[in-house]
Design an enzyme around this catalytic site. Structure first.
Site, PDB file in Angstrom:
ATOM      1  N   ASP A 152       0.698  -1.334   0.012  1.00 18.30           N
ATOM      2  CA  ASP A 152      -0.049  -0.135   0.001  1.00 18.30           C
ATOM      3  C   ASP A 152       0.809   1.375   0.055  1.00 18.30           C
ATOM      4  O   ASP A 152       0.641   2.248   0.741  1.00 18.30           O
ATOM      5  CB  ASP A 152      -0.893  -0.069   1.077  1.00 18.30           C
ATOM      6  N   LYS A 154       1.948   4.674  -1.152  1.00 15.42           N
ATOM      7  CA  LYS A 154       1.064   6.016  -1.589  1.00 15.42           C
ATOM      8  C   LYS A 154       1.571   7.184  -0.708  1.00 15.42           C
ATOM      9  O   LYS A 154       1.893   7.017   0.367  1.00 15.42           O
ATOM     10  CB  LYS A 154      -0.421   5.667  -1.726  1.00 15.42           C
ATOM     11  N   ASN A 157       0.498   7.030   3.031  1.00 19.48           N
ATOM     12  CA  ASN A 157       1.274   6.328   3.911  1.00 19.48           C
ATOM     13  C   ASN A 157       2.741   6.752   4.060  1.00 19.48           C
ATOM     14  O   ASN A 157       3.212   5.859   4.956  1.00 19.48           O
ATOM     15  CB  ASN A 157       0.965   4.906   3.505  1.00 19.48           C
ATOM     16  N   ASP A 170       1.423   2.880   8.379  1.00  8.81           N
ATOM     17  CA  ASP A 170       0.072   1.959   8.016  1.00  8.81           C
ATOM     18  C   ASP A 170       0.357   0.799   7.350  1.00  8.81           C
ATOM     19  O   ASP A 170       0.546   0.583   6.263  1.00  8.81           O
ATOM     20  CB  ASP A 170      -0.822   2.821   6.956  1.00  8.81           C
ATOM     21  N   THR A 188      -4.575   0.719  -3.337  1.00 10.82           N
ATOM     22  CA  THR A 188      -5.253   1.745  -3.891  1.00 10.82           C
ATOM     23  C   THR A 188      -5.001   1.611  -5.279  1.00 10.82           C
ATOM     24  O   THR A 188      -4.163   1.290  -6.023  1.00 10.82           O
ATOM     25  CB  THR A 188      -4.346   3.000  -3.584  1.00 10.82           C
TER      26      THR A 188
END
Length: 339
Positions: A152, A154, A157, A170, A188
């Site tokens: 994840d 991005k 985060n 996260d 995402t």
């Protein structure tokens, strides 16, 4: 010398929270840093050690965790984070619970999310993007060496600490897979690698794809595959028509093409020496990864703070005194035992 003081302070705080048992009564609440589907992150300070810098307290509702069947994910996140100790990864300093909530005690990165900075600036100069991407390469290399795929990556985060360095945060989607494959579709939409969408199984190389998306977005101001509809985003990713803005130089385009290669076996980062291959790319030719790891390379931006409790780099959220209904468990059948 100043950096040594910061690192000594961080080590002292980590040792304190690991060695002591505490509860919500251990903290003074200073504000709210963020809110999620069933969580809230607050800025807190230890009552017993008020001279120490503030911490982030992630608060998760037990009723929502059970309703959304997230307990196994939450345990996984806790267990993975407890294994990690890296300069560019958010440290978990402890956990506790009461009748209503589960609490994660985390170090506080006062610079806020990289997403907020990107939104404010629109784009980053290439040299600034190189600094952040290089630190993320080291963070991902560390995770991959432990057999963990992050899944994840991005801007939301990625936090910025008080020295201007990144903190990957996260770990809700992170998973230990060693050399095996996993099949869960998560993450995402704009950042998903083709093999995730196709459901054919994937490994740690999906993080290198996401790193390529992030680099593209940092410098262009938007991801290479975007649309209002997730379905249309997936179609564009699978078509693989990568178009570069005219101001992207040849070396940057070469790196992005290597990271955003749809054929997993041809993608940089697929082989066992993945991070080494990446660090040897010409785009990183001026980066000293050894100095970077010990934070001896100056950051392009250091947060300006009025006080240690300054939350100006985070969005403003209304406070909440909500107390959800406490789940009823017998002592023998409490699924939250162990937090």
């Amino acid at each position: 010398m100043e950096q040594e003081k910061i690192e000594a302070s961080e080590k002292q705080e980590s040792e304190y929270f690991i060695s002591e048992k505490y509860s919500m009564d251990s903290f003074d609440v200073l504000g709210t840093l963020g809110v999620g589907t069933f969580s809230r992150v607050r800025l807190v300070r230890s009552k017993d050690q008020p001279y120490m810098k503030p911490l982030a307290l992630k608060i998760l509702k037990k009723t929502s965790i059970l309703k959304m069947r997230q307990l196994s994910h939450l345990r996984n996140e806790k267990e993975l984070m407890e294994q990690l100790d890296h300069a560019f990864i958010t440290k978990i300093l402890g956990t506790f619970q009461d009748d209503y909530y589960v609490f994660f005690v985390l170090e506080y990165a006062c610079g806020g999310e990289l997403f907020t900075r990107l939104k404010k600036l629109g784009t980053l100069p290439s040299q600034d993007a190189r600094f952040y991407i290089s630190e993320l390469v080291l963070a991902l290399e560390y995770l991959h060496d432990k057999g963990i795929v992050f899944r994840d990556l991005k801007p939301e985060n990625i936090l910025i600490d008080r020295s201007g360095h990144v903190k990957l945060s996260d770990f809700g989607f992170a998973k230990a897979i060693s050399d095996s494959k996993t099949y869960t579709m998560c993450g995402t939409p704009e950042y998903l690698a083709p093999e995730i969408i196709l459901g054919k199984g994937y490994g740690r190389e999906v993080d290198w794809w996401a790193l390529g998306i992030l680099l593209y977005e940092m410098i262009a101001g938007y991801p290479p595959y975007c649309d209002d509809s997730p379905f249309n985003i997936y179609q564009k990713i699978l078509l693989g028509r990568l178009v570069f803005p005219s101001y992207f130089d040849d070396i940057l385009c070469s790196l992005l093409s290597a990271l955003l290669e749809p054929n997993v076996q041809k993608r940089i980062g697929y082989k066992n020496n993945a991070a080494s291959d990446l660090k040897n790319h010409l785009w990183f030719s001026n980066v000293d990864f050894n100095l970077l790891l010990i934070k001896e390379c100056p950051s392009p931006w250091i947060p300006e703070l009025m006080t240690e409790e300054d939350t100006s780099n985070f969005n403003t959220y209304p406070d909440s005194l909500e107390q959800p209904h406490a789940p009823k468990f017998t002592r023998e059948r409490d699924p939250f035992v162990g937090f």
